[in-house]
Scaffold this active site. Structure first.
Site, PDB file in Angstrom:
ATOM      1  N   ASP A  31       0.819  -1.223   0.000  1.00  0.00           N
ATOM      2  CA  ASP A  31       0.000   0.000   0.000  1.00  0.00           C
ATOM      3  C   ASP A  31       0.848   1.266   0.000  1.00  0.00           C
ATOM      4  O   ASP A  31       0.693   2.118  -0.872  1.00  0.00           O
ATOM      5  CB  ASP A  31      -0.914   0.043   1.244  1.00  0.00           C
ATOM      6  CG  ASP A  31      -2.096  -0.916   1.124  1.00  0.00           C
ATOM      7  OD1 ASP A  31      -2.565  -1.147   0.003  1.00  0.00           O
ATOM      8  OD2 ASP A  31      -2.544  -1.432   2.166  1.00  0.00           O
ATOM      9  N   ASP A 139      -7.675   2.625  12.306  1.00  0.00           N
ATOM     10  CA  ASP A 139      -6.487   3.471  12.275  1.00  0.00           C
ATOM     11  C   ASP A 139      -6.738   4.805  11.593  1.00  0.00           C
ATOM     12  O   ASP A 139      -6.181   5.825  11.984  1.00  0.00           O
ATOM     13  CB  ASP A 139      -5.341   2.728  11.577  1.00  0.00           C
ATOM     14  CG  ASP A 139      -4.834   1.579  12.429  1.00  0.00           C
ATOM     15  OD1 ASP A 139      -4.965   1.668  13.662  1.00  0.00           O
ATOM     16  OD2 ASP A 139      -4.319   0.601  11.868  1.00  0.00           O
ATOM     17  N   SER A 189      -2.790 -10.203   7.219  1.00  0.00           N
ATOM     18  CA  SER A 189      -2.349  -8.823   7.362  1.00  0.00           C
ATOM     19  C   SER A 189      -1.926  -8.652   8.824  1.00  0.00           C
ATOM     20  O   SER A 189      -2.705  -8.890   9.740  1.00  0.00           O
ATOM     21  CB  SER A 189      -3.500  -7.896   7.004  1.00  0.00           C
ATOM     22  OG  SER A 189      -3.306  -6.642   7.595  1.00  0.00           O
TER      23      SER A 189
HETATM   24  N1  ARG Z   1      -8.171  -4.494  15.576  1.00  0.00           N
HETATM   25  C1  ARG Z   1      -7.017  -3.867  16.124  1.00  0.00           C
HETATM   26  C2  ARG Z   1      -7.224  -2.373  16.226  1.00  0.00           C
HETATM   27  O1  ARG Z   1      -8.072  -1.842  15.604  1.00  0.00           O
HETATM   28  C3  ARG Z   1      -5.743  -4.207  15.370  1.00  0.00           C
HETATM   29  C4  ARG Z   1      -5.689  -3.705  13.993  1.00  0.00           C
HETATM   30  C5  ARG Z   1      -4.375  -4.008  13.347  1.00  0.00           C
HETATM   31  N2  ARG Z   1      -4.373  -3.850  11.956  1.00  0.00           N
HETATM   32  C6  ARG Z   1      -3.991  -2.791  11.293  1.00  0.00           C
HETATM   33  N3  ARG Z   1      -4.094  -2.793  10.031  1.00  0.00           N
HETATM   34  N4  ARG Z   1      -3.493  -1.775  11.838  1.00  0.00           N
HETATM   35  O2  ARG Z   1      -6.522  -1.725  16.940  1.00  0.00           O
END
Ligand code: ARG
Length: 417
Positions: A31, A139, A189
Site C-alpha cells: 500500500d 487506524d 495482514s
Molecule cells: N483491531 C485492532 C485495532 O483496531 C488491530 C488492527 C491491526 N491492523 C492494522 N491494520 N493496523 O486496533
C-alpha cells in the site's frame, strides 16, 4: 500504470492542488509503496517516515525502499522508549484492554505516529500528511484525529479516498518495478509492536473456523509448552513496571524487559487472544492477537492494585479503565477526558508499588504471590488463627448499624404477607 494514475487523478480532481509536499507514514509494504509512487507521479514531493515501535520486521531496509521509489527524504525514527513511557505505561495504569480482550497495542501506537507525522510535516513545511489506512479500519480515525488535534495540515488517505484495490496496486507495483513482496502463502495482514501482534484477513475472517496455527509466530500452542513452569517477578513503581525478573534474570530497561517477556511468555503459550471485536466504524470483526508481555504484565498490575488500593478506588477505577480503553480504541487519545483520566490514574497509582510473582505454565500466566510495603491487607486482622488483633465482638454492632436501613426497607415492602 497509466490506468491507476488516471483513476486517481479523476477521483482527486483539484482537491490536493495546493499540496506540493507530503509526509507519508511508510511501512515499505504494498500500500504505502504504491502510494509513495503515485503521489510522485502526481508531482508531489514525498517525505517518508517510519517509526520503530519494536516491530520485529526489518527496519533498516525501509529507507532503501523509500529511496528506490524516488522519495527525497526518509525519517527512520527510534521511538521505542517514547512509545513505552508515554503510551504503553499509561495504558498499564489504566489496565487498558478493549472489550475485555484486546490489549490495544496497535491503538496505542497510532497517536504517536500522528504526532511524529505532524512534527516532521511542520519541520519540512509540508501541507499534508498521508497514511495507508483503509476506510474500514480504526487506524484512519486514530491518525486523522491526531493530525487534526495537533495541526491544520490536510490528511490524504489514498486507499480510502481513491478506492485503491489490492489487485490494481499489484499490477501498478509490477509495472513500476516496486520492490514489494506479495506472497500468496501467508494470506494474513499483520501489525506488530512491543506490546503485541495482530493477525487479520484471509482465514481469520471466518469466525466459525479456528484460527490456523500458522497465523501465530510469537506463541507456542499450550500443549507444546514446556512441562516446567517459569516464574516472573514483576516489580511496579507507581503503577508501572520497573523490573522484570524471569527465572532469576532481571531486566530493568523497559524495551529489553518487554522483549524478554514476550519471548519467555510466548514460549509457555501465554498471549494468544481470539476476539470478536466491535470496530469504531460500527461493524464486528474477528481478530487474532498475540500479546505475551501484555497478558503477563496486566494481570500482575491488576492484582497489585487489589492489594494496595481501597475498595472504592477499585470500584470506580473499573469504570474509568473501561472508559479509557474505549477512548484509546475509538481514536480519542487527543481529547481532554483522556488527559484527565491519565491525571486521575497518576494520583491513584502513586500507591501501586510492589512485586507480583507470575507463574507461566501451559498457556496461562497466573498470579502466584505478591508483596508490597503499601499493602492494605493485614494478616493480623484477617487471620482465623489465635492472636488476631481484631475484636470479633465489634462485628455485631457493625452489622446491626450497617444493614439497619436495608432490613427495615425489606420488611416494610415484603414483610407483611
Ligand atoms: N483491531 C485492532 C485495532 O483496531 C488491530 C488492527 C491491526 N491492523 C492494522 N491494520 N493496523 O486496533
Amino acid at each position: 500504470m497509466a490506468d491507476l494514475l488516471k483513476k486517481v487523478k479523476e477521483k482527486t480532481g483539484s482537491a490536493y492542488g495546493d499540496v506540493d509536499k507530503v509526509v507519508l507514514a511508510f511501512s515499505g509494504g504494498l500500500d504505502t509503496s504504491v502510494i509513495a509512487s503515485l503521489l510522485q507521479d502526481m508531482g508531489k514531493e514525498v517525505i517518508t517516515c517510519t517509526l520503530d515501535l519494536g516491530q520485529q520486521g526489518e527496519f533498516k531496509g525501509i529507507e532503501a525502499k523509500s529511496k528506490k521509489i524516488g522519495c527525497k527524504k526518509h525519517y527512520g525514527l527510534e521511538t521505542k522508549k517514547e512509545f513505552v513511557k508515554e503510551y504503553l505505561w499509561p495504558g498499564v495504569k489504566a489496565n487498558a484492554m478493549y472489550e475485555g480482550n484486546y490489549p490495544l497495542f496497535t491503538a496505542l501506537g497510532r497517536p504517536l505516529i500522528a504526532k511524529k507525522l505532524v512534527e516532521i510535516g511542520k519541520k519540512e513545511g509540508a501541507q499534508a500528511v498521508c497514511h495507508g489506512s483503509t476506510g474500514k479500519g480504526n487506524d484512519q480515525v486514530r491518525i486523522d484525529a491526531g493530525v487534526s488535534a495537533l495541526s491544520s495540515m490536510k490528511v490524504i488517505v489514498p486507499v480510502r479516498d481513491w478506492g485503491l484495490t489490492r489487485d490494481e496496486e499489484i499490477v501498478y507495483a509490477k509495472e513500476k518495478g516496486l520492490d514489494v513482496k506479495v506472497t500468496k502463502e501467508k494470506p494474513y495482514s499483520v501489525d506488530e509492536n512491543l506490546w503485541g501482534r495482530s493477525i487479520e484477513a484471509g482465514p481469520i475472517e471466518f469466525p466459525e473456523q479456528a484460527v490456523p496455527e500458522d497465523a501465530y509466530e510469537w506463541t507456542k500452542p499450550a500443549e507444546k509448552a514446556p512441562d516446567k513452569p517459569s516464574f516472573v517477578d514483576i516489580s511496579f513503581e507507581k503503577g508501572i513496571p520497573v523490573e522484570v525478573s524471569i527465572d532469576g534474570t532481571a531486566y530493568k530497561d523497559e524495551v529489553e524487559m518487554l522483549k524478554a517477556l514476550t519471548k519467555a511468555a510466548g514460549e509457555h503459550g501465554v498471549g494468544r487472544i481470539e476476539h470478536m471485536e466491535d470496530r469504531t466504524i460500527g461493524f464486528k470483526s474477528r481478530e487474532a492477537y498475540e500479546a505475551p508481555a501484555a497478558l503477563t504484565i496486566l494481570p500482575a498490575h491488576q492484582d497489585l492494585e487489589k492489594y494496595v488500593l481501597t475498595k472504592d478506588e477499585l470500584f470506580h477505577k473499573v469504570y474509568l479503565d473501561n472508559l479509557y480503553s474505549d477512548m484509546v480504541y475509538t481514536g480519542k487519545w487527543f481529547s481532554p477526558l483522556r488527559v484527565a483520566v491519565d491525571k486521575f490514574n497518576d494520583e491513584v497509582e502513586s500507591a501501586v508499588t510492589g512485586t507480583v510473582r507470575m507463574k507461566l505454565y501451559k498457556g496461562r500466566a497466573s498470579v502466584a504471590s505478591r508483596k508490597s510495603a503499601n499493602a492494605l491487607y493485614s494478616h493480623n486482622v484477617a487471620t482465623y488463627d489465635k492472636g488476631s488483633s481484631f475484636d470479633q465482638k465489634e462485628g455485631g454492632a457493625f452489622t446491626k448499624l450497617w444493614l439497619m436501613q436495608y432490613s427495615t426497607a425489606y420488611k416494610m415492602k415484603y414483610g407483611k404477607k
